[in-house]
Motif scaffolding. Structure first.
Motif: not given
Length: 281
Positions: A124-143
């Motif tokens: 998952g790629l996003d230019i927002s660090k807040w988006a990447a942070l929220a994504a990582a908190k919810q599921d650790k499996r994807p990059r």
């Protein structure tokens, strides 16, 4: 079902392969990038930024997380899943998939939940660090990666699928990182999408500008699908979340936002156009 993080990453400075070791990724030239404590990888160098904090704000990401996790766009996610997992006969049981503009990761999580017979290597790629942070908190499996569609930190010809859902497509980059025969699944707002909300916040509606119907260079059109259904929002908080996760929050006038804030209930039309494009090399 196996969900693995996608590892064919490229240095955002010189395009060379990145190799991960512990919490650090390095290219042969010595450029290094650390994995954040929360689990996402930051591959957007300061010289590639147009602002200090590009992309969605923390507030927009939170609104999107609340709204999407409540299932309001579940029919859209189901249509995206079907478009991704409809494999051709010569494709392997393993698919490498990038969500280009992943937000807080909702659509990749839904895809992972539905891909019972397919091994997925996902990023998952996003230019927002807040988006990447929220994504990582919810599921650790994807990059989860902070990066830009204009300079995708992925090695050429390594992806089977790209999702670009309500995002900003960069077709030259998509063609570079897709395998020949790989698919781009694009989702765009249809002409009646959220029309009822837009009628409240704007003094008048301009005709919607639809994406070009012709396939961009390097791609051929596979098919199109429209997902359309009524959606009833039954609280001011849900209406506020929907507005906050769209560009309409910033385009509307103060008066328009105030009118939306006074609503207790609203039924809107969800209309999303899904387009599948194949990379022809």
């Amino acid at each position: 079902m196996t969900i693995d993080p996608f590892d064919a990453l490229a240095c955002p400075l010189d395009g060379e392969p990145l190799a991960g070791s512990g919490t650090c990724w390095r290219c042969p030239a010595g450029h290094s990038f650390d994995v954040a404590r929360q689990g996402y990888l930051h591959l957007l160098p300061v010289q590639k930024k147009r602002s200090l904090a590009p992309g969605d704000s923390r507030e927009m990401v939170a609104a999107r997380r609340h709204f999407l996790n409540a299932g309001y766009y579940r029919p859209v996610a189901e249509a995206v899943n079907a478009a991704v997992l409809q494999c051709t006969s010569d494709e392997a049981d393993r698919l490498a998939c990038l969500d280009a503009g992943c937000g807080e990761g909702y659509y990749l999580r839904q895809l992972a939940a539905e891909s019972a017979n397919t091994q997925l290597s996902v990023i998952g790629l996003d230019i927002s660090k807040w988006a990447a942070l929220a994504a990582a908190k919810q599921d650790k499996r994807p990059r989860w990666v902070v990066g830009s569609n204009a300079n995708i930190p992925v090695l050429p010809g390594t992806l089977d699928r790209i999702l670009c859902l309500f995002g900003f497509p960069v077709y030259t980059e998509f063609a570079r990182v897709l395998k020949t025969g790989g698919l781009l699944i694009r989702a765009d707002a249809g002409p009646n999408h959220l029309r009822e909300l837009r009628e409240i916040i704007y003094p008048s509606l301009k005709p919607e500008k639809l994406p070009a119907s012709e396939a961009p260079e390097g791609f051929s059109l596979v098919d199109t699908e429209t997902v359309c259904y009524p959606l009833t929002l039954e609280s001011p908080e849900v209406i506020a979340d929907l507005l906050a996760m769209t560009p309409h929050l910033y385009r509307a006038s103060v008066e328009g936002r105030e009118r939306a804030a006074q609503l207790d209930r609203l039924t809107v039309t969800v209309e999303v156009q899904l387009v599948r494009l194949q990379h022809v090399g």
